[in-house]
Design a protein around this motif. Structure first.
Motif, PDB file in Angstrom:
ATOM      1  N   GLN A  53       0.926  -1.228   0.114  1.00 33.20           N
ATOM      2  CA  GLN A  53      -0.010  -0.085   0.158  1.00 33.20           C
ATOM      3  C   GLN A  53       0.767   1.302  -0.061  1.00 33.20           C
ATOM      4  O   GLN A  53       1.419   1.458   1.112  1.00 33.20           O
ATOM      5  CB  GLN A  53      -0.870   0.034   1.264  1.00 33.20           C
ATOM      6  N   ILE A  54       1.063   1.838  -1.136  1.00 35.38           N
ATOM      7  CA  ILE A  54       1.891   3.020  -1.280  1.00 35.38           C
ATOM      8  C   ILE A  54       0.894   4.466  -1.441  1.00 35.38           C
ATOM      9  O   ILE A  54      -0.013   4.481  -1.964  1.00 35.38           O
ATOM     10  CB  ILE A  54       2.598   3.080  -2.694  1.00 35.38           C
ATOM     11  N   ASP A  55       1.494   5.310  -0.125  1.00 36.34           N
ATOM     12  CA  ASP A  55       0.491   6.306  -0.034  1.00 36.34           C
ATOM     13  C   ASP A  55       1.059   7.573  -0.919  1.00 36.34           C
ATOM     14  O   ASP A  55       0.327   8.201  -1.911  1.00 36.34           O
ATOM     15  CB  ASP A  55       0.742   6.976   1.297  1.00 36.34           C
ATOM     16  N   ILE A  56       2.483   7.569  -1.230  1.00 37.39           N
ATOM     17  CA  ILE A  56       2.912   8.591  -2.078  1.00 37.39           C
ATOM     18  C   ILE A  56       4.066   7.870  -2.952  1.00 37.39           C
ATOM     19  O   ILE A  56       5.083   7.249  -2.536  1.00 37.39           O
ATOM     20  CB  ILE A  56       3.459   9.955  -1.457  1.00 37.39           C
ATOM     21  N   LEU A  57       3.810   8.261  -4.272  1.00 37.36           N
ATOM     22  CA  LEU A  57       4.943   7.670  -5.239  1.00 37.36           C
ATOM     23  C   LEU A  57       5.566   8.946  -6.061  1.00 37.36           C
ATOM     24  O   LEU A  57       4.805   9.703  -6.773  1.00 37.36           O
ATOM     25  CB  LEU A  57       4.089   6.917  -6.455  1.00 37.36           C
ATOM     26  N   GLU A 116      11.219  23.624  -2.582  1.00 38.69           N
ATOM     27  CA  GLU A 116      10.269  23.502  -3.520  1.00 38.69           C
ATOM     28  C   GLU A 116       9.769  21.942  -3.351  1.00 38.69           C
ATOM     29  O   GLU A 116       8.671  21.649  -3.328  1.00 38.69           O
ATOM     30  CB  GLU A 116      10.360  23.945  -4.842  1.00 38.69           C
ATOM     31  N   LEU A 117      10.718  21.047  -3.328  1.00 36.65           N
ATOM     32  CA  LEU A 117      10.379  19.558  -3.168  1.00 36.65           C
ATOM     33  C   LEU A 117       9.862  19.306  -1.923  1.00 36.65           C
ATOM     34  O   LEU A 117       8.813  18.511  -1.758  1.00 36.65           O
ATOM     35  CB  LEU A 117      11.810  18.829  -3.473  1.00 36.65           C
ATOM     36  N   LYS A 118      10.480  19.921  -0.906  1.00 41.21           N
ATOM     37  CA  LYS A 118       9.841  19.625   0.439  1.00 41.21           C
ATOM     38  C   LYS A 118       8.246  20.235   0.471  1.00 41.21           C
ATOM     39  O   LYS A 118       7.366  19.454   1.221  1.00 41.21           O
ATOM     40  CB  LYS A 118      10.613  20.356   1.479  1.00 41.21           C
ATOM     41  N   ASN A 119       8.010  21.265   0.016  1.00 43.70           N
ATOM     42  CA  ASN A 119       6.601  21.849  -0.118  1.00 43.70           C
ATOM     43  C   ASN A 119       5.801  21.003  -0.976  1.00 43.70           C
ATOM     44  O   ASN A 119       4.733  20.607  -0.533  1.00 43.70           O
ATOM     45  CB  ASN A 119       6.816  23.326  -0.746  1.00 43.70           C
ATOM     46  N   ALA A 120       6.179  20.482  -1.917  1.00 43.74           N
ATOM     47  CA  ALA A 120       5.494  19.566  -2.896  1.00 43.74           C
ATOM     48  C   ALA A 120       5.126  18.326  -2.112  1.00 43.74           C
ATOM     49  O   ALA A 120       4.040  17.967  -2.042  1.00 43.74           O
ATOM     50  CB  ALA A 120       6.069  19.486  -4.309  1.00 43.74           C
ATOM     51  N   ILE A 121       6.016  17.660  -1.309  1.00 41.47           N
ATOM     52  CA  ILE A 121       5.756  16.401  -0.800  1.00 41.47           C
ATOM     53  C   ILE A 121       4.717  16.854   0.384  1.00 41.47           C
ATOM     54  O   ILE A 121       3.964  16.024   0.619  1.00 41.47           O
ATOM     55  CB  ILE A 121       7.022  15.874  -0.047  1.00 41.47           C
ATOM     56  N   LEU A 122       4.950  17.849   1.165  1.00 46.72           N
ATOM     57  CA  LEU A 122       4.237  18.182   2.299  1.00 46.72           C
ATOM     58  C   LEU A 122       2.577  18.445   1.873  1.00 46.72           C
ATOM     59  O   LEU A 122       1.476  17.887   2.372  1.00 46.72           O
ATOM     60  CB  LEU A 122       4.505  19.270   2.888  1.00 46.72           C
ATOM     61  N   LYS A 123       2.526  19.271   0.630  1.00 44.56           N
ATOM     62  CA  LYS A 123       1.149  19.370   0.135  1.00 44.56           C
ATOM     63  C   LYS A 123       0.222  18.560  -0.212  1.00 44.56           C
ATOM     64  O   LYS A 123      -0.573  18.326  -0.217  1.00 44.56           O
ATOM     65  CB  LYS A 123       1.409  20.757  -1.163  1.00 44.56           C
ATOM     66  N   ILE A 124       1.175  17.441  -1.091  1.00 44.95           N
ATOM     67  CA  ILE A 124       0.392  16.137  -1.456  1.00 44.95           C
ATOM     68  C   ILE A 124       0.028  15.395  -0.088  1.00 44.95           C
ATOM     69  O   ILE A 124      -0.721  14.657  -0.244  1.00 44.95           O
ATOM     70  CB  ILE A 124       1.489  15.422  -2.374  1.00 44.95           C
ATOM     71  N   TYR A 125       0.668  15.390   0.711  1.00 47.94           N
ATOM     72  CA  TYR A 125       0.663  14.481   2.039  1.00 47.94           C
ATOM     73  C   TYR A 125      -0.670  15.075   2.776  1.00 47.94           C
ATOM     74  O   TYR A 125      -1.612  14.340   3.026  1.00 47.94           O
ATOM     75  CB  TYR A 125       1.892  14.346   3.005  1.00 47.94           C
ATOM     76  N   HIS A 126      -0.672  16.378   2.849  1.00 47.80           N
ATOM     77  CA  HIS A 126      -1.594  16.972   3.381  1.00 47.80           C
ATOM     78  C   HIS A 126      -2.832  17.207   2.669  1.00 47.80           C
ATOM     79  O   HIS A 126      -4.121  17.350   3.186  1.00 47.80           O
ATOM     80  CB  HIS A 126      -1.187  18.113   4.358  1.00 47.80           C
TER      81      HIS A 126
END
Length: 213
Positions: A53-57, A116-126
């Motif tokens: 079960q992958i949450d984020i690819l 920007e990558l950190k922001n992208a990961i957090l936005k997709i997570y939240h």
């Protein structure tokens, strides 16, 4: 009270191990409590998504064996809840919309700053998606002009027919005979196809037809 760490299962898909390891460091900086899987090719991506079960690819756009667009529908079918961030060296202004259109939840250039990558990961997570200002503008423009998403819409039915014949390996003479038109007409249509698609050779035409047909 200790702050609860974000939890997620990640699949990092890139044929360069240094890129994957760099993303691992970023996840550590973000203080994620996560399980991380790695994939260096398209078949491994599908295998991992099927088995876990992958949450984020976080996935590159291109691999030595092909374009990741080719497996995105299957990923979404196997695991509809998996969020996909395309992280690639491919030009965002010409490529992002076709990935978004196929179900990607975000698109980010590898030329972007680490933050920007950190922001992208957090936005997709939240929030489930990350749409950069560049892609937002493209989306708005695409509503007015659908040809931005699919450049093949610029071609007439006859041009598409001839383009498909070139992709299958047919030459001008063979196309001329099959369609019962003059060779110089075929050459003229070929030139027009290249101009409309802003390409210079058959290899680029093959890549476009593979992506959009």
């Amino acid at each position: 009270m200790n702050e609860v760490k974000p939890k997620a299962t990640f699949l990092l898909a890139d044929d360069h191990s240094l890129i994957r390891q760099g993303i691992v460091f970023i996840l550590d900086d973000l203080d994620f409590e996560c399980e991380v899987f790695h994939a260096s090719n398209l078949s491994k991506i599908l295998e991992t998504v099927k088995e876990n079960q992958i949450d984020i690819l976080i996935m590159d756009a291109h691999f030595p064996e092909g374009n990741s667009l080719s497996i995105m529908p299957e990923i979404k079918e196997i695991s509809p809840d998996t969020k996909i961030l395309i992280f690639t060296g491919t030009d965002e202004t010409t490529q992002s919309l076709k990935y978004i259109n196929l179900g990607a939840n975000g698109f980010l250039s590898k030329l972007s700053e680490e933050q920007e990558l950190k922001n992208a990961i957090l936005k997709i997570y939240h929030g489930g998606e990350y749409i950069s200002s560049v892609t937002q503008s493209l989306l708005i423009n695409s509503i007015r002009n659908p040809k931005i998403i699919n450049p093949l819409l610029k071609l007439t039915e006859r041009e598409i027919e001839i383009a498909e014949m070139y992709v299958k390996g047919h030459g001008n003479l063979e196309i001329s005979n099959k369609l019962q038109i003059k060779q110089n007409t075929v050459s003229t249509v070929k030139k027009r196809i290249f101009e409309k698609l802003e390409i210079e050779n058959i290899l680029e035409l093959v890549a476009l037809m593979k992506d959009y047909r």
